[in-house]
Design an enzyme around this catalytic site. Structure first.
Site, PDB file in Angstrom:
ATOM      1  N   GLN A 208     -26.514 -17.325  -8.437  1.00 42.69           N
ATOM      2  CA  GLN A 208     -26.132 -17.604  -9.724  1.00 42.69           C
ATOM      3  C   GLN A 208     -24.571 -17.263  -9.732  1.00 42.69           C
ATOM      4  O   GLN A 208     -24.171 -16.903 -11.224  1.00 42.69           O
ATOM      5  CB  GLN A 208     -27.022 -16.632 -10.562  1.00 42.69           C
ATOM      6  CG  GLN A 208     -28.631 -16.915 -10.399  1.00 42.69           C
ATOM      7  CD  GLN A 208     -28.711 -18.437 -11.094  1.00 42.69           C
ATOM      8  OE1 GLN A 208     -27.776 -19.203 -11.735  1.00 42.69           O
ATOM      9  NE2 GLN A 208     -30.118 -18.810 -10.896  1.00 42.69           N
ATOM     10  N   LYS A 231     -27.982 -25.447  -7.189  1.00 40.53           N
ATOM     11  CA  LYS A 231     -27.441 -24.715  -8.210  1.00 40.53           C
ATOM     12  C   LYS A 231     -26.056 -25.053  -8.401  1.00 40.53           C
ATOM     13  O   LYS A 231     -25.248 -24.289  -9.450  1.00 40.53           O
ATOM     14  CB  LYS A 231     -27.581 -23.359  -8.104  1.00 40.53           C
ATOM     15  CG  LYS A 231     -29.221 -22.980  -8.153  1.00 40.53           C
ATOM     16  CD  LYS A 231     -29.652 -21.550  -8.485  1.00 40.53           C
ATOM     17  CE  LYS A 231     -30.777 -21.045  -8.052  1.00 40.53           C
ATOM     18  NZ  LYS A 231     -32.054 -21.490  -9.026  1.00 40.53           N
TER      19      LYS A 231
HETATM   20  N1  PLP Z   1     -31.799 -15.629  -5.862  1.00 40.42           N
HETATM   21  C1  PLP Z   1     -31.179 -15.890  -7.326  1.00 40.42           C
HETATM   22  C2  PLP Z   1     -30.501 -14.921  -8.279  1.00 40.42           C
HETATM   23  C3  PLP Z   1     -31.748 -16.973  -7.935  1.00 40.42           C
HETATM   24  O1  PLP Z   1     -31.647 -17.222  -9.131  1.00 40.42           O
HETATM   25  C4  PLP Z   1     -32.702 -17.917  -7.088  1.00 40.42           C
HETATM   26  C5  PLP Z   1     -33.112 -18.931  -7.895  1.00 40.42           C
HETATM   27  O2  PLP Z   1     -33.196 -19.206  -9.331  1.00 40.42           O
HETATM   28  C6  PLP Z   1     -32.847 -17.767  -5.947  1.00 40.42           C
HETATM   29  C7  PLP Z   1     -32.246 -16.625  -5.278  1.00 40.42           C
HETATM   30  C8  PLP Z   1     -33.756 -18.588  -5.138  1.00 40.42           C
HETATM   31  O3  PLP Z   1     -33.192 -19.720  -4.893  1.00 40.42           O
HETATM   32  P1  PLP Z   1     -33.988 -20.972  -4.167  1.00 40.42           P
HETATM   33  O4  PLP Z   1     -35.117 -21.358  -5.019  1.00 40.42           O
HETATM   34  O5  PLP Z   1     -32.940 -22.211  -4.450  1.00 40.42           O
HETATM   35  O6  PLP Z   1     -34.107 -20.781  -2.635  1.00 40.42           O
END
Ligand code: PLP
Length: 411
Positions: A208, A231
């Site tokens: 984030q 993201k």
């Molecule tokens: N870490 C944080 C702070 C997140 O906001 C997210 C997803 O919302 C993740 C890890 C996991 O990301 P991903 O599902 O793209 O692997």
């Protein structure tokens, strides 16, 4: 003398995102679920399409022209990532499926080599489940212990408690840069400095953070950093793990398969050099090339301009939404960005989300994969508005009015 101040032209930017012009329940889409995933600019969508129309082939193995061109485009994307967060070596940029994949890689591989019974790993109370569960699995397997930095009522980590948690037994620290459920920005630089004074490596979950401000991995001096392409305005299914060579060289492969080997016999396999040692199997080639295009797009606008626009927008949203009657913001950290989590008195967050959807407003409701944060605040869920540089103050005003309507329905 007039200085040349660049201003972000949000209406021009919105034209780059086709989905922002769709209607939901007959109303213009207001997309406020950017922490879950960001929308894609047309150039990224077209790049993926162009890849399949003109370049599609497997990388790293073919001598034919298409394969070589695809390999070049794929490796150029890695170079773009390197420049984007100012890494110094391509060997330190591992292409993964996303943040979750990157963290699991480190927990599994670093864990296998360096963690033993009685060791301790520190995370914070703000973590996403993907920065909790991989460490729990490792601790269970090795007989190690997971220690958690507590947070205060504003949703900020308590630094003195962190200092006390560190001991001779601490072998790894993994913390989130920006909380996805509260928007808190962690003092990661200070965390890294303290950890390094005790020779402890640190992983930063930048899922984030990377899309909101400039990150310089050399300046930060983090040992590992993870993020997801989706993201960062790039396709789903691609992500990055940055890792210092001194650790990556020592760590065993995470998965076995094609591309990660140097030679294979039934008696013994030797591994490819970095970063390929950690990249087994055919990757999401089109997605990675698309991520390179997303980075070009962001560079063209400028990360500093994106940051300042989003900061102003967030301050506006915070003030406007906090003034809605019977609304309580959840998470009021001094250093906070992009995420506004809240509760409306007597109304379940899912009902808020459903009513707003009728006005075309997309927000996220639930625990946001941070159940321990919800437990800390004694609530099952929040409603969450998360912003991007394509959002506008008008959309925030519209949402504040729509929230008042939620009371008319449920109040
Ligand atoms: N870490 C944080 C702070 C997140 O906001 C997210 C997803 O919302 C993740 C890890 C996991 O990301 P991903 O599902 O793209 O692997």
């Amino acid at each position: 003398m007039l200085t040349d101040v660049k201003i972000l032209d949000v209406q021009k930017i919105r034209k780059d995102f086709p989905i922002l012009h769709t209607l939901v329940h007959g109303k213009p889409l207001v997309y406020f679920d950017n922490a879950a995933t960001t929308q894609k600019p047309l150039c990224v969508i077209q790049k993926e399409e162009e890849y399949y129309k003109t370049l599609n082939s497997n990388i790293h193995r073919g001598v034919h022209s298409l394969s070589q061109k695809a390999t070049t485009a794929y490796e150029q994307a890695r170079e773009k990532v390197l420049r984007f967060f100012n890494a110094s070596r391509l060997s330190e940029i591992i292409i993964t499926k996303g943040t979750t994949d990157s963290i699991n890689l480190v927990a599994s591989s670093f864990g296998k080599k360096f963690i033993k019974e009685g060791d301790e790993i520190i995370i914070s109370h703000l973590e996403h489940h993907s920065n909790i569960v991989p460490w729990q699995l490792l601790c269970e397997e090795k007989g190690a212990a997971l220690k958690v930095i507590p947070i205060n009522d504003k949703g900020e980590i308590i630094f003195e408690a962190f200092e006390k948690l560190i001991s001779e037994k601490t072998k790894f620290i993994s913390v989130v840069y920006v909380s996805n459920s509260l928007g808190t920005v962690n003092p990661v630089k200070e965390i890294i400095q303290l950890a390094h004074s005790r020779n402890i490596p640190v992983l930063i979950d930048a899922a984030q953070a990377i899309q909101h401000f400039k990150i310089d991995v050399q300046e930060l001096d983090c040992d590992f950093l993870a993020f997801s392409g989706h993201k960062l305005y790039a396709p789903t299914g691609v992500g990055i793990l940055y890792g210092k060579e001194k650790y990556l060289e020592e760590m065993p492969p995470y998965q076995g398969g094609g591309d990660m080997i140097s030679s294979v016999t039934f008696e013994k396999t030797t591994y490819n050099s970095l970063p390929y040692k950690f990249e087994a199997g055919t990757p999401n080639i089109a997605g990675v090339i698309g991520m390179g295009t997303a980075i070009d797009y962001l560079n063209e606008i400028g990360m500093d301009l994106i940051s300042s626009y989003e900061k102003d927008l967030f301050e506006y949203a915070n003030a406007k939404l906090s003034s809605v009657e019977k609304l309580t913001p959840i998470g009021t950290a001094e250093n906070k960005l992009s995420v506004f989590s809240f509760a409306l008195e007597g109304i379940h967050p899912h009902d808020i989300g459903t009513i707003l959807d009728f006005d075309g407003i997309a927000i996220r409701t639930g625990h946001h994969c941070t159940q321990p944060v919800m437990q800390r605040f004694g609530i099952p869920a929040t409603a969450r508005i998360s912003l991007s540089f394509y959002n506008t103050k008008e959309e925030i005003d519209f949402t504040a009015d729509a929230l008042k309507k939620v009371f008319e329905v449920f109040g």
